[in-house]
Every structure is written in structure tokens, then in C-alpha cells.
Design an enzyme around this catalytic site. Structure first.
Site, PDB file in Angstrom:
ATOM      1  CD  GLU A 171      -1.012  40.292   4.320  1.00  0.00           C
ATOM      2  OE1 GLU A 171      -0.920  40.504   3.093  1.00  0.00           O
ATOM      3  OE2 GLU A 171      -0.402  40.957   5.174  1.00  0.00           O
ATOM      4  CD  GLU A 208       3.174  39.580   7.451  1.00  0.00           C
ATOM      5  OE1 GLU A 208       3.250  40.630   6.763  1.00  0.00           O
ATOM      6  OE2 GLU A 208       2.971  38.459   6.955  1.00  0.00           O
TER       7      GLU A 208
END
Length: 437
Positions: A159, A338
Site C-alpha cells: 500500500e 488483504e
């Protein structure tokens, strides 16, 4: 169409969120170790789940849940506690973990960077200092040399949207630099260049043929309907609209298409792009809520929706549309790196953790992921966030995401009902796996 036989059913974690042992065996502090009052309730990650000392127990926990893979991150702070110095004890910990996972029949998926920058690196400018590319490559090379006999799956960064934008623009995450009028283009360029160079390094030095990707905070827009014009509009909102560009296109367009998004046209030249766009094997998508829901949270077009305890919108369609939007734009196989939900879980008088909302979440989101597989999109795996309750960054230990409940006082782990349910899902979609207990 069933999921592929080698589909990677697993769960994920991050070093800073579970390991603890923040100053053990030569580790230096990370920017999260010194977050201090920025974390709710005065919590810190110095002990967390004490995974550093309980990892053998945790592998057994994963085996009991039937996991076929485990996505973990390596802490740069353990491996490179000073500029230019590699710490053998830090490498030994991760090498032992990877070897034990493989021996247990659990595929290790290694993330090189999941937000825990060493304080020494931040003191020299962090991701704003171009020298960080060289530091990162030295660190990555040491990890690849030590682990690649057992690790085949590699993720360079987790991220970048979060650790660049939240860390250096909004100040919501460590290192808490708040400069809202800047997109920090130099920081982005350094990260993108480090990513491309790391892909090249892994490909050249891995002892086992590698599969390499990056994990993106990959929220996209759910179309208003499935009419072609609405689907096209949703795809544009997901990458071309200013919100979608900041969320997705600004990072993935240079990496996967070899071209800068409009916001980075002045920051990246042709030579940069050759390095940044080093070919990958897959893209990881971290999916929690739709981009529509994120916009709602900002107060635009707010609608009543199902939400987690952190206020994140629950809508399983976002997993299907994110997978589809990313596949159609970038044509890379997709791994869900995720996906999960936060709740205020607690133990019941019977000593168990009953979390029917998370079990329902799994059914809903995996059902929408199955739709993508049925449509022929190449899906590689699903890593549920998270394998156990852990340190949730600035939220501390309040929100719980785990498939296993952690009693932070005693460090006892208890598989939640959702963890048993996930084990049933894995068994129903794979080979004859051992029963969870």
C-alpha cells in the site's frame, strides 16, 4: 468454474503489527515504535502479539485453520538496523520462519516493506531522500539471498498509497508529516524506482524461480448498474477521476503500463519509467470497502450502509469490481492480498469467540471473488486480513481483525468461529485438508 487447485488460500499479517520484541537481537526502532501519543489509548507495538517469540505456536495455529499460504512481512529494522549494516540475527529469524512454514505445508508469501521504516532512515529524510533506493536494495538483496530457497512469492511494497499519502501528506500515519497541499511527488518517485529495481533484483538473485508483485490499497468504484455505460463510468472513476487517480492510477499506471498518470507527468521521465515498469507476475489488491464508500465517509453523497466498527462500508461487490477493474486495465493475474473487517470481538462465557458477522463477511466477499473466477479472470489466492488480532496502527488494540482472538494480557490465541468457518471454506474448495480444531 472452481478455484484453481493451487489457489493460495491464506491469511496475512505485518511485522510491526504482530512481532513485538521491538528492541531484541539487534533490531532498531521503527517509525511506529516511536509513534507515542499518536496511537489511541497510549498503546504501542513494543509487545503486540509477541509473534517473534511465539512463531512456532502461530504456525501450528495456521495449520489448524487449514491455511495453505501465509503472507508475512520482513522488518527492515531487524535486517538493517543501521545504514549499510546487515544484522544476521534478523535474517535468521525470517529464514527460520519461512523454512518452518514450508515444512508445515504452508506457502510463504514475503512482503519486503509494510510501513515500518527504520527511525535512522526517517532521520535522513525517509522516502523523500533518493538514497533510500540504495538502502532498500541492499536490504532487499540480503533478504532474497537468505530466504529465496524457501520463498517463491514476493511482494515489494504494501500500500504505497497509505505510507506515502497518509505518512507524508495528511499526517495520519507515521512519520506524521502533514503537508496537505503537496502530493509529495519526489517521495512517490523514490518508492516507484525502488520497486522497479527490487523486482529486477529479485528476478536476478532468487534461488527459486520467483513470482513477484506489489500489494495495492486497491479500492475501486461499484457501478450504478451493470449496463455497459455505467461499467465504463465506474472504471473511469476508479482510475481517471481525481479520487481514482490518487487511489490507484498514480501508482499502478507507471508500474504496469509504463506511463505516468497525469499527476506524475512532470515527475517521471522515460528512463525512470523503464525501471519502474520492470515486468511483474501479479498485482495484489487489498480490498476493504468500495471507493463509493470512501467518498461517503468524506461526506459526499453519504448514504446509510453497513459498516465495520471503524466506519468502513461493508459491500462484497467491491471485491469483484476491484478484481475486474484491475484485470481489465492492467492484464496482470490478481491475488487478493488483504480483505477483512474490524469488530469489537470479545470472548463469551464458554471461552470461545463467536463472530458471526465476520463469517458472513467471508461468505459474501468470497462469493463475489468466485464470480470473478467464474468469468475467467486469473486469480492466484486470497489472503484474509488478518491471521490474528493485532496492533491496528493509530487505532491501537481496539479494533480486531483476526481469524484468531488474541488475549493481549496472556498472549493466548483462540481460533474464532470465523477462523473455523474459513477452514471449512478452504476444505470445500481444495484438496482433503486436516480438520480445524
Amino acid at each position: 468454474m472452481p478455484f484453481a487447485k493451487d489457489f493460495l488460500w491464506g491469511a496475512a499479517s505485518a511485522a510491526a503489527q504482530i512481532e513485538g520484541a521491538w528492541d531484541a537481537d539487534g533490531k532498531c526502532p521503527s517509525i511506529w515504535d516511536v509513534a507515542g501519543r499518536r496511537v489511541k489509548n497510549g498503546d504501542d507495538c513494543h509487545t503486540a502479539c509477541n509473534h517473534y517469540r511465539r512463531w512456532r505456536e502461530d504456525i501450528e495455529l495456521m495449520r489448524r485453520m487449514g491455511l495453505r499460504s501465509y503472507r508475512f512481512s520482513v522488518s527492515m529494522c531487524r535486517v538493517m538496523p543501521e545504514k549499510g549494516r546487515i544484522n544476521p540475527a534478523g535474517l535468521a529469524f525470517y529464514a527460520g520462519l519461512a523454512k518452518a512454514l514450508r515444512a508445515a505445508g504452508i506457502e510463504p508469501i514475503c512482503t519486503l516493506y509494510h510501513w515500518d521504516l527504520p527511525v535512522w532512515a526517517q532521520n535522513e529524510g525517509g522516502w523523500g531522500n533518493a538514497a533510500i533506493r540504495d538502502w532498500f536494495l541492499q536490504y532487499a538483496g540480503a533478504v532474497v539471498d537468505a530466504l529465496s530457497g524457501d520463498v517463491r512469492w514476493w511482494i515489494t511494497f504494501n500500500e504505497p498509497q497509505s505510507f506515502i499519502m497518509l505518512g507524508y501528506v495528511t499526517g495520519a500515519h507515521a512519520p506524521f508529516e502533514r503537508r496537505p497541499l503537496s502530493f509529495r511527488q519526489h517521495h512517490l518517485r523514490n518508492m516507484l524506482m525502488a520497486h522497479g529495481a527490487a523486482v529486477r533484483l529479485i528476478r536476478a538473485r532468487a534461488k527459486t524461480p520467483p513470482r513477484i508483485g506489489i500489494a495495492m490499497a486497491a479500492t475501486t468504484w461499484i457501478p450504478d448498474s451493470e449496463a455497459p455505460e455505467d461499467v465504463r463510468r465506474a472504471a473511469w472513476r476508479s482510475f481517471g477521476h481525481i479520487a481514482g487517480e490518487i487511489a490507484n492510477g498514480m501508482y499502478m499506471d507507471p508500474i504496469a503500463l509504463g506511463r505516468p498518470s497525469p499527476l506524475l507527468r512532470r515527475a517521471l521521465d522515460a528512463e525512470d519509467l523503464k525501471i519502474i515498469s520492470e515486468p511483474m507476475d501479479f498485482v495484489g489488491v487489498n480490498v476493504y470497502q468500495p471507493l463509493n464508500g470512501f467518498i461517503d465517509r468524506l461526506g459526499y453523497g453519504a448514504q446509510p450502509r453497513r459498516r465495520t466498527c471503524m466506519g468502513w462500508v461493508v459491500d462484497g461487490r467491491c471485491l469483484y469490481w476491484t478484481i475486474r477493474h484491475f484485470w481489465e486495465r492492467y492484464h496482470l493475474p490478481v491475488m487478493v492480498t488483504e480483505n477483512g473487517m474490524a469488530a469489537h470481538d470479545a470472548l463469551s462465557p464458554d471461552g470461545r469467540c463467536h463472530d458471526p458477522e465476520r463469517a458472513a463477511f467471508l461468505d459474501e466477499f468470497i462469493g463475489h471473488m468466485k464470480r470473478a473466477a467464474d468469468e475467467g479472470i486469473p486469480l492466484l489466492g486470497y489472503q484474509h486480513w488478518s491471521v490474528m488480532d493485532n496492533f491496528e496502527w493509530c487505532e491501537g488494540y481496539g479494533p480486531r481483525y483476526g481469524l484468531a482472538y488474541v488475549d493481549y494480557r496472556t498472549q493466548r490465541r483462540i481460533i474464532k468461529d470465523s477462523g473455523l468457518h474459513y477452514a471449512d471454506i478452504i476444505r470445500a474448495n481444495g484438496e482433503n485438508l486436516p480438520e480445524a480444531r
